[in-house]
Design a protein around this motif. Structure first.
Motif, mmCIF file in Angstrom:
data_model
loop_
_atom_site.group_PDB
_atom_site.id
_atom_site.type_symbol
_atom_site.label_atom_id
_atom_site.label_comp_id
_atom_site.label_asym_id
_atom_site.label_seq_id
_atom_site.Cartn_x
_atom_site.Cartn_y
_atom_site.Cartn_z
ATOM 1 N N LYS A 72 2.351 2.171 -16.733
ATOM 2 C CA LYS A 72 1.097 2.164 -15.988
ATOM 3 C C LYS A 72 1.356 2.298 -14.484
ATOM 4 C CE LYS A 72 -1.651 -0.404 -19.346
ATOM 5 N NZ LYS A 72 -2.559 -1.568 -19.580
ATOM 6 N N ALA A 73 2.423 1.654 -14.021
ATOM 7 C CA ALA A 73 2.779 1.749 -12.600
ATOM 8 C C ALA A 73 3.191 3.177 -12.242
ATOM 9 C CB ALA A 73 3.906 0.777 -12.277
ATOM 10 N N TYR A 74 3.870 3.831 -13.157
ATOM 11 C CA TYR A 74 4.262 5.234 -12.937
ATOM 12 C C TYR A 74 3.021 6.073 -12.632
ATOM 13 C CZ TYR A 74 6.316 9.840 -13.855
ATOM 14 O OH TYR A 74 6.743 11.148 -13.741
ATOM 15 N N GLU A 75 1.978 5.911 -13.436
ATOM 16 C CA GLU A 75 0.760 6.699 -13.254
ATOM 17 C C GLU A 75 0.058 6.358 -11.948
ATOM 18 O OE1 GLU A 75 -0.114 9.266 -15.015
ATOM 19 O OE2 GLU A 75 1.612 8.964 -16.350
ATOM 20 N N ILE A 76 0.003 5.069 -11.611
ATOM 21 C CA ILE A 76 -0.637 4.663 -10.355
ATOM 22 C C ILE A 76 0.104 5.265 -9.171
ATOM 23 C CG2 ILE A 76 -1.100 2.679 -8.842
ATOM 24 C CD1 ILE A 76 -1.601 1.041 -11.415
ATOM 25 N N ALA A 77 1.447 5.194 -9.213
ATOM 26 C CA ALA A 77 2.256 5.753 -8.115
ATOM 27 C C ALA A 77 2.125 7.267 -8.046
ATOM 28 C CB ALA A 77 3.714 5.352 -8.296
ATOM 29 N N ALA A 78 2.138 7.918 -9.196
ATOM 30 C CA ALA A 78 2.022 9.377 -9.221
ATOM 31 C C ALA A 78 0.692 9.827 -8.621
ATOM 32 C CB ALA A 78 2.158 9.883 -10.657
ATOM 33 N N ASN A 79 -0.370 9.130 -8.965
ATOM 34 C CA ASN A 79 -1.692 9.467 -8.415
ATOM 35 C C ASN A 79 -1.733 9.236 -6.911
ATOM 36 O OD1 ASN A 79 -2.654 10.181 -10.940
ATOM 37 N ND2 ASN A 79 -3.487 8.145 -11.367
ATOM 38 N N ALA A 80 -1.105 8.144 -6.469
ATOM 39 C CA ALA A 80 -1.086 7.832 -5.038
ATOM 40 C C ALA A 80 -0.327 8.902 -4.260
ATOM 41 C CB ALA A 80 -0.468 6.458 -4.803
ATOM 42 N N MET A 81 0.783 9.355 -4.808
ATOM 43 C CA MET A 81 1.580 10.374 -4.117
ATOM 44 C C MET A 81 0.882 11.728 -4.122
ATOM 45 S SD MET A 81 5.528 9.367 -5.022
ATOM 46 C CE MET A 81 5.231 9.011 -6.746
ATOM 47 N N ALA A 91 8.422 7.817 -10.660
ATOM 48 C CA ALA A 91 7.384 8.791 -10.318
ATOM 49 C C ALA A 91 7.752 9.552 -9.048
ATOM 50 C CB ALA A 91 6.042 8.078 -10.157
ATOM 51 N N ALA A 92 8.277 8.829 -8.062
ATOM 52 C CA ALA A 92 8.684 9.457 -6.804
ATOM 53 C C ALA A 92 9.898 10.358 -7.017
ATOM 54 C CB ALA A 92 8.998 8.394 -5.761
ATOM 55 N N SER A 93 10.818 9.895 -7.858
ATOM 56 C CA SER A 93 12.035 10.665 -8.130
ATOM 57 C C SER A 93 11.711 11.999 -8.795
ATOM 58 C CB SER A 93 12.970 9.841 -9.020
ATOM 59 O OG SER A 93 14.151 10.551 -9.313
ATOM 60 N N ASP A 94 10.686 11.988 -9.630
ATOM 61 C CA ASP A 94 10.325 13.214 -10.346
ATOM 62 C C ASP A 94 9.844 14.327 -9.407
ATOM 63 O OD1 ASP A 94 11.027 12.213 -12.782
ATOM 64 O OD2 ASP A 94 8.998 11.731 -13.436
ATOM 65 N N ILE A 95 9.341 13.929 -8.231
ATOM 66 C CA ILE A 95 8.882 14.956 -7.272
ATOM 67 C C ILE A 95 9.713 14.922 -5.982
ATOM 68 C CG2 ILE A 95 6.536 15.090 -8.189
ATOM 69 C CD1 ILE A 95 5.636 13.257 -5.929
ATOM 70 N N LYS A 96 10.911 14.340 -6.079
ATOM 71 C CA LYS A 96 11.889 14.329 -4.983
ATOM 72 C C LYS A 96 11.376 13.619 -3.721
ATOM 73 C CE LYS A 96 14.309 16.949 -7.706
ATOM 74 N NZ LYS A 96 15.368 16.341 -8.537
ATOM 75 N N ARG A 97 10.619 12.529 -3.915
ATOM 76 C CA ARG A 97 10.141 11.761 -2.756
ATOM 77 C C ARG A 97 10.724 10.347 -2.714
ATOM 78 N NH1 ARG A 97 3.677 12.486 -2.017
ATOM 79 N NH2 ARG A 97 4.131 10.899 -0.413
ATOM 80 N N GLU A 98 11.658 10.049 -3.596
ATOM 81 C CA GLU A 98 12.169 8.674 -3.690
ATOM 82 C C GLU A 98 12.913 8.228 -2.430
ATOM 83 O OE1 GLU A 98 15.600 11.166 -5.283
ATOM 84 O OE2 GLU A 98 13.405 11.251 -5.215
ATOM 85 N N LYS A 99 13.503 9.172 -1.677
ATOM 86 C CA LYS A 99 14.248 8.802 -0.472
ATOM 87 C C LYS A 99 13.332 8.529 0.717
ATOM 88 C CE LYS A 99 18.467 11.253 -1.802
ATOM 89 N NZ LYS A 99 19.447 12.316 -1.439
ATOM 90 N N ASP A 100 12.082 8.920 0.605
ATOM 91 C CA ASP A 100 11.120 8.732 1.705
ATOM 92 C C ASP A 100 10.342 7.426 1.598
ATOM 93 O OD1 ASP A 100 11.829 11.305 2.548
ATOM 94 O OD2 ASP A 100 10.312 12.208 1.242
ATOM 95 N N ILE A 101 10.519 6.721 0.479
ATOM 96 C CA ILE A 101 9.705 5.535 0.199
ATOM 97 C C ILE A 101 10.614 4.343 -0.071
ATOM 98 C CG2 ILE A 101 7.948 4.542 -1.351
ATOM 99 C CD1 ILE A 101 7.133 7.446 -2.045
ATOM 100 N N ALA A 102 10.221 3.187 0.440
ATOM 101 C CA ALA A 102 10.906 1.935 0.112
ATOM 102 C C ALA A 102 10.150 1.263 -1.045
ATOM 103 C CB ALA A 102 10.937 1.005 1.318
ATOM 104 N N PHE A 103 10.902 0.768 -2.022
ATOM 105 C CA PHE A 103 10.304 0.170 -3.215
ATOM 106 C C PHE A 103 10.638 -1.322 -3.263
ATOM 107 C CE2 PHE A 103 11.090 4.618 -3.990
ATOM 108 C CZ PHE A 103 9.892 5.057 -4.525
ATOM 109 N N ILE A 104 9.599 -2.137 -3.369
ATOM 110 C CA ILE A 104 9.760 -3.595 -3.379
ATOM 111 C C ILE A 104 9.196 -4.140 -4.683
ATOM 112 C CG2 ILE A 104 9.136 -5.769 -2.271
ATOM 113 C CD1 ILE A 104 8.785 -4.238 0.339
ATOM 114 N N GLY A 105 9.979 -4.968 -5.375
ATOM 115 C CA GLY A 105 9.545 -5.592 -6.622
ATOM 116 C C GLY A 105 9.750 -7.087 -6.615
ATOM 117 N N ILE A 106 9.450 -7.705 -7.739
ATOM 118 C CA ILE A 106 9.590 -9.157 -7.916
ATOM 119 C C ILE A 106 10.080 -9.426 -9.332
ATOM 120 C CG2 ILE A 106 8.356 -11.383 -8.033
ATOM 121 C CD1 ILE A 106 6.327 -10.183 -6.016
ATOM 122 N N ASP A 107 10.966 -10.359 -9.481
ATOM 123 C CA ASP A 107 11.512 -10.929 -10.728
ATOM 124 C C ASP A 107 12.996 -11.210 -10.561
ATOM 125 O OD1 ASP A 107 9.181 -11.040 -12.171
ATOM 126 O OD2 ASP A 107 9.629 -9.329 -13.475
#
Length: 325
Positions: free
Chosen positions: A208-217, A240-256
């Motif tokens: 679900k997060a993949y889809e939310i991120a893909a739509n945002a991008m 999602a970012a990696s699939d369109i080569k944008r993963e290096k432009d974004i910082a990803f923060i998670g929890i757990d």
């Protein structure tokens, strides 16, 4: 001589009777020292939940006088209510519950508590405090800490500039609201930071997060930070970012910060940071036993957190023997 024999038989009868009473008494005492604990888990579809169950079972196995009954709520409030009703009907000695959501589980938790069964609410709170103890992390503090890190990434206090996409966990759960509120309590003080998306429920799930991120991008050419309420969702956004080569432009923060999951992703450079959200599985068993044995416990037990970045991820993985020195 006859008197002596009669006396001997009388004494023997008394000793046998006393022995029977003592044996019965020891069994009765033993029965009071054995406990059946019911555990209602919200779901088992998330790695954090599986670790949660594993740690609860491992701790229970250390105590031969404990029988742990684990039920999977299957992401369903009605199923979890039914599991709780089963425990109440069985008159278990204590109940552990990690609610799928607050409002839907409050009534049955209250029912168990009012029936005299000690109830330990884990990870996600309910709508009141009619339970024996709450055990979990401080999600507002974790949100604030994640917010401070985002501000740091975007230039520091008073100077931070950039855009953020937030991916919520289950929007009917208390941790999601706390993680949101804590994060934006810090970030909203920075005039140069902008939230790009409305509140969107990823339900703690990677897909679900993949889809939310893909739509945002697709909607925004520039996203500086994606803040997700758990690591699987942050990783879904990364994919999602990696699939369109944008993963290096974004910082990803998670929890757990499960070592083999979130910490490993940080070590591999896929996430920029994760924040420890310790499972309450082992603590719940220990606290329930303390209470059942007549010891005093606090109404709330707050578990510690920790920030994990590339600076300390390797040490954690080495400690857990997940990578070689």
């Amino acid at each position: 001589m006859k008197y002596s024999i009669k006396t001997s038989f009388h004494l023997l009868f008394v000793l046998i009777a006393l022995g029977s009473l003592l044996t019965f008494g020891s069994k009765s005492t033993l029965a009071k020292d054995t406990f059946i604990i019911g555990f209602s888990q919200a779901t088992t579809t998330e790695p954090w939940r599986l670790l949660f169950n594993q740690e609860a079972r491992s701790e229970a196995a250390k105590h031969p006088n404990v029988t742990l009954l684990v039920r999977n709520g299957q992401d369903s409030v009605p199923k979890q209510v039914a599991d709780m009703e089963e425990f109440i009907a069985r008159k278990v000695d204590a109940i552990l519950i990690s609610p799928k959501e607050a409002d839907g589980l409050t009534a049955v938790v209250n029912k168990a508590f009012n029936a005299g069964i000690p109830v330990f609410v884990l990870d996600r709170d309910i709508s009141n405090d009619h339970y024996t103890q709450f055990i979990g992390g401080d999600n507002i503090l974790i949100g604030r800490t994640a917010g401070a890190y985002a501000v740091e990434l975007l230039g520091g206090r008073g100077k931070a500039k950039g855009t953020i996409v937030e991916i919520w966990g289950g929007m009917k759960s208390t941790p999601a609201h706390d993680r949101h509120n804590g994060f934006w309590e810090v970030v909203s003080k920075e005039a140069g930071i902008k939230l790009l998306n409305k509140a969107e429920d990823g339900d703690w799930k990677q897909d679900k997060a993949y889809e939310i991120a893909a739509n945002a991008m697709e909607a925004h050419d520039r996203i500086d930070v994606i803040y997700a309420h758990n690591d699987p969702m942050a990783y879904g956004a990364y994919l999602a970012a990696s699939d369109i080569k944008r993963e290096k432009d974004i910082a990803f923060i998670g929890i757990d910060a499960i070592p083999g999951e979130g910490v490993m992703w940080v070590h591999e450079g896929k996430l920029d940071a994760t924040f420890l959200y310790k499972t309450p599985g082992a603590d719940a068993i220990r606290q329930a036993l303390m209470f059942l044995q007549g010891k005093e416990i606090d109404k709330r037990l707050t578990l510690p957190t920790q920030r994990i970045t590339s600076k300390n991820a390797k040490d954690i993985l080495l400690k857990h023997k997940l990578i070689k020195p």
